[in-house]
Design an enzyme around this catalytic site. Structure first.
Site, PDB file in Angstrom:
ATOM      1  N   LEU A 148      -4.449  -2.919  -7.740  1.00  0.00           N
ATOM      2  CA  LEU A 148      -3.834  -3.955  -6.918  1.00  0.00           C
ATOM      3  C   LEU A 148      -3.627  -3.353  -5.532  1.00  0.00           C
ATOM      4  O   LEU A 148      -3.418  -2.142  -5.405  1.00  0.00           O
ATOM      5  CB  LEU A 148      -2.474  -4.394  -7.483  1.00  0.00           C
ATOM      6  CG  LEU A 148      -2.452  -5.167  -8.802  1.00  0.00           C
ATOM      7  CD1 LEU A 148      -1.004  -5.426  -9.215  1.00  0.00           C
ATOM      8  CD2 LEU A 148      -3.219  -6.473  -8.705  1.00  0.00           C
ATOM      9  N   ASP A 149      -3.680  -4.188  -4.506  1.00  0.00           N
ATOM     10  CA  ASP A 149      -3.377  -3.695  -3.166  1.00  0.00           C
ATOM     11  C   ASP A 149      -1.965  -3.113  -3.136  1.00  0.00           C
ATOM     12  O   ASP A 149      -1.087  -3.532  -3.907  1.00  0.00           O
ATOM     13  CB  ASP A 149      -3.459  -4.834  -2.138  1.00  0.00           C
ATOM     14  CG  ASP A 149      -4.860  -5.384  -1.981  1.00  0.00           C
ATOM     15  OD1 ASP A 149      -5.812  -4.714  -2.416  1.00  0.00           O
ATOM     16  OD2 ASP A 149      -4.983  -6.486  -1.419  1.00  0.00           O
ATOM     17  N   LYS A 150      -1.743  -2.200  -2.219  1.00  0.00           N
ATOM     18  CA  LYS A 150      -0.433  -1.563  -2.076  1.00  0.00           C
ATOM     19  C   LYS A 150       0.683  -2.595  -1.980  1.00  0.00           C
ATOM     20  O   LYS A 150       1.733  -2.460  -2.630  1.00  0.00           O
ATOM     21  CB  LYS A 150      -0.430  -0.680  -0.837  1.00  0.00           C
ATOM     22  CG  LYS A 150       0.937  -0.110  -0.465  1.00  0.00           C
ATOM     23  CD  LYS A 150       0.881   0.656   0.848  1.00  0.00           C
ATOM     24  CE  LYS A 150       2.260   1.089   1.301  1.00  0.00           C
ATOM     25  NZ  LYS A 150       2.227   1.783   2.604  1.00  0.00           N
TER      26      LYS A 150
END
Length: 327
Positions: free
Chosen positions: A139-141
């Site tokens: 997942l993106d940060k």
């Protein structure tokens, strides 16, 4: 010191990052030491220089330079009691095959040159060596929500294959700027990675079919609720798994996600609410042979809960009719 050797990437190691692969095989070699070996070209893949984020394919050959024996290296760092408790607090579900976590916004999934605390490092809380869980997706940060890690190589290969295909059902919630027209539908197109003026390697841009690096992306969406003409609560289902796909698609449709400073549109961001990214991996449905699908759901992070309340959205509403529009 060991001698130079060549190791072949195994079938169950498909699409794993080189730095993660290295940590799996040589846990006593620090991230900093690996980065130095990569910069100096001592670690190579199929004879070529690569970076730590290079994704490996089965059958590729990795050159391993002379390395200190485990006893010669500094002892591995142990996870603190605070980080162990934090990692355990994220657990949504656990069985013999996987652990499902609710990743908070702002926590990177993997480490980097300037990243000290990340999800991959926190997995030491669940075991070390062969008992240590393995990442199978990202997942993106700044994206929160459900992320699963696998127990053992065979489970990692099984889950990784599901994520590469279309057998998993992934559902995201987002606050999009403005009103989506139509209220439900599909967003499609080609995109590719590029380098921004700031040197961001993870920036995605629109591309043409057949263009080098172009990848097809498909997102299904449905509007759950609207706040006047200011914002929409949008339920998203990515049928492909491209980098930043949902953020790129909503911005391209003219309705960027609230708090997204990278992929923007002409509609101004909402004032009076959090400026963090409002994108949440709400639900993951994993098929299981001979059993009912495993349904994993993650509650909203606080900044999204506060925005839902400010806009009058009911996060507890029955979502079956909305999700039915996603096909």
């Amino acid at each position: 010191m060991s001698k130079v050797e060549i190791r072949t990437v195994a079938a169950d190691e498909a699409d794993i990052r080189l730095d993660r692969w290295f940590r799996r095989h040589f846990p006593h070699v620090t991230h900093g030491a690996l980065e130095k070996l990569l910069r100096t070209g001592q670690v190579r893949v199929d004879g070529g220089r690569v970076k730590g984020n290079h994704r490996l394919e089965p059958g590729q050959e990795v050159r391993i330079p002379p390395l200190p024996a485990p006893g010669e290296a500094a002892p591995p760092k142990t996870i603190s009691a605070e980080d162990k408790a934090f990692a355990r607090s994220m657990v949504l579900y656990e069985d013999d095959t996987l652990i499902a976590l609710n990743k908070p916004p702002g926590l990177p999934v993997q480490g980097g040159s300037k990243v000290v605390r990340h999800l991959d490092g926190l997995l030491d809380a669940f075991g070390t060596g062969d008992r240590r869980p393995r990442l199978v997706h990202r997942l993106d940060k700044d994206t929160s929500g459900v992320i699963v890690v696998a127990k053992g190589a065979s489970n990692a290969a099984w889950l990784a294959s599901l994520f590469k295909g279309r057998d998993l059902e992934k559902t995201y919630w987002a606050i999009a700027l403005g009103i989506m027209v139509p209220r439900a539908g599909e967003i499609t197109g080609y995109m590719k990675k590029t380098v921004s003026n700031q040197g961001d390697r993870e920036l995605m841009v629109a591309a043409r079919h057949g263009e080098e690096g172009a990848q097809y992306a498909l997102t299904r969406y449905a509007t759950a609720d609207e706040a006047g003409r200011r914002a929409s609560w949008v339920v998203l289902r990515p049928e492909t798994g491209r980098t930043h796909q949902l953020r790129v698609h909503l911005a391209a449709a003219g309705h960027a996600i609230q708090g997204d400073g990278k992929y923007v549109c002409d509609v101004p961001p909402l004032g009076g609410v959090s400026q963090k990214l409002h994108l949440h991996a709400r639900k993951l449905v994993i098929p299981r042979e001979g059993k009912k699908p495993l349904v994993l759901e993650a509650p909203l992070p606080k900044h999204m809960t506060d925005t839902f309340e400010a806009l009058g959205f009911d996060a507890g509403m029955d979502m079956r009719a909305v999700e039915a529009q996603l096909g």
